[in-house]
Write an enzyme that holds these catalytic residues in place. Structure first.
Site, mmCIF file in Angstrom:
data_model
loop_
_atom_site.group_PDB
_atom_site.id
_atom_site.type_symbol
_atom_site.label_atom_id
_atom_site.label_comp_id
_atom_site.label_asym_id
_atom_site.label_seq_id
_atom_site.Cartn_x
_atom_site.Cartn_y
_atom_site.Cartn_z
ATOM 1 N N HIS A 270 0.840 -1.211 0.000
ATOM 2 C CA HIS A 270 0.000 0.000 0.000
ATOM 3 C C HIS A 270 0.875 1.261 0.000
ATOM 4 C CE1 HIS A 270 -3.076 -2.614 2.357
ATOM 5 N NE2 HIS A 270 -3.594 -2.421 1.160
ATOM 6 N N LYS B 16 -16.791 -5.957 6.922
ATOM 7 C CA LYS B 16 -15.507 -6.567 6.538
ATOM 8 C C LYS B 16 -14.815 -7.202 7.749
ATOM 9 C CE LYS B 16 -14.681 -4.460 2.215
ATOM 10 N NZ LYS B 16 -13.785 -4.671 1.108
ATOM 11 N N ARG C 239 -1.984 -5.899 -8.437
ATOM 12 C CA ARG C 239 -0.857 -6.808 -8.222
ATOM 13 C C ARG C 239 -0.837 -7.840 -9.344
ATOM 14 N NH1 ARG C 239 -2.911 -7.854 -2.294
ATOM 15 N NH2 ARG C 239 -4.702 -7.893 -3.660
ATOM 16 N N SER D 244 -2.984 -7.773 3.110
ATOM 17 C CA SER D 244 -3.141 -7.608 4.560
ATOM 18 C C SER D 244 -3.534 -8.925 5.224
ATOM 19 C CB SER D 244 -4.201 -6.541 4.858
ATOM 20 O OG SER D 244 -3.807 -5.306 4.330
HETATM 21 O O1 PNS Z 1 -8.926 -2.712 0.273
HETATM 22 P P1 PNS Z 1 -10.207 -3.237 -0.285
HETATM 23 O O2 PNS Z 1 -10.958 -4.027 0.756
HETATM 24 O O3 PNS Z 1 -10.001 -4.006 -1.559
HETATM 25 O O4 PNS Z 1 -11.104 -1.946 -0.637
HETATM 26 C C1 PNS Z 1 -12.400 -2.093 -1.156
HETATM 27 C C2 PNS Z 1 -13.145 -0.751 -1.167
HETATM 28 C C3 PNS Z 1 -13.211 -0.137 0.233
HETATM 29 C C4 PNS Z 1 -12.448 0.221 -2.073
HETATM 30 C C5 PNS Z 1 -14.581 -1.043 -1.704
HETATM 31 O O5 PNS Z 1 -15.167 -2.050 -0.943
HETATM 32 C C6 PNS Z 1 -15.483 0.189 -1.681
HETATM 33 O O6 PNS Z 1 -15.357 1.065 -2.485
HETATM 34 N N1 PNS Z 1 -16.427 0.233 -0.719
HETATM 35 C C7 PNS Z 1 -17.358 1.331 -0.568
HETATM 36 C C8 PNS Z 1 -18.761 0.932 -1.029
HETATM 37 C C9 PNS Z 1 -18.956 1.183 -2.505
HETATM 38 O O7 PNS Z 1 -18.816 2.283 -2.994
HETATM 39 N N2 PNS Z 1 -19.299 0.122 -3.248
HETATM 40 C C10 PNS Z 1 -19.550 0.218 -4.687
HETATM 41 C C11 PNS Z 1 -18.268 0.112 -5.511
HETATM 42 S S1 PNS Z 1 -17.826 -1.547 -5.781
#
Ligand code: PNS
Length: 160
Positions: free
Chosen positions: A17, A41, A90, A128
């Site tokens: 990150h 989560k 990645r 993570s």
């Molecule tokens: O690090 P991650 O868990 O891959 O991040 C995922 C994240 C937080 C970017 C994604 O879950 C997110 O955007 N959540 C907010 C809800 C949302 O907007 N959902 C619609 C887009 S898929």
């Protein structure tokens, strides 16, 4: 002023990150690392703890700030006046999920672009979840996370 949002769970922030943050901070005027508050989560660290770790490891980057959000990412990004969402890629296995998210976000908000940076090859295997598992089992995580994050992981998983 071009602001980008780097969203994620960051449970906890890894060196992978951090690499994306450092490079993203060079591409945009400002970069906000946005920690999701979504409790579904089931993160190991609270949003406050995750933000505190990110703040510490990015303290040397003057145009990087840390925030949290709940609800739709595009709504948060819109409220901040951001022009882009930043995500790291990645391996090819990331692509499907990232592609889906980018398309959904574009459908929800045309004004915001998703920008992908390829993770440094040093970190392609890193996430993570793996770091937490290795830390929990007492393995060596020095090359995966910063010393502060290592300490927080050890505190979290220390046996009573
Ligand atoms: O690090 P991650 O868990 O891959 O991040 C995922 C994240 C937080 C970017 C994604 O879950 C997110 O955007 N959540 C907010 C809800 C949302 O907007 N959902 C619609 C887009 S898929």
């Amino acid at each position: 002023m071009r602001l980008a949002i780097y969203p994620g769970t960051f449970d906890p922030i890894t060196n992978g990150h951090l690499d994306i943050i450092e490079r993203g901070a060079q591409l945009f005027d400002r970069l906000t690392v946005a920690v999701t508050n979504n409790p579904s989560k089931s993160p190991v660290f609270t949003a406050h703890e995750r933000m505190e770790m990110i703040r510490s490891v990015t303290a040397n980057l003057p145009n990087v700030e840390v925030d949290s959000f709940s609800g739709l990412l595009v709504d948060y990004a819109g409220s901040r006046g951001a022009c882009a969402l930043l995500r790291g890629l990645r391996a090819i296995s990331d692509f499907e999920y990232e592609f889906q998210m980018a398309l959904v976000n574009r459908k929800l908000s045309h004004g915001i672009a998703t920008v992908f940076l390829m993770a440094h090859e040093r970190y392609t295997y890193l996430n993570s979840t793996i770091v937490k598992e290795v830390a929990k089992l007492g393995g060596e995580i020095d090359s995966f996370v910063s010393p502060l994050v290592k300490e927080r992981l050890q505190q979290k998983f220390q046996k009573p």
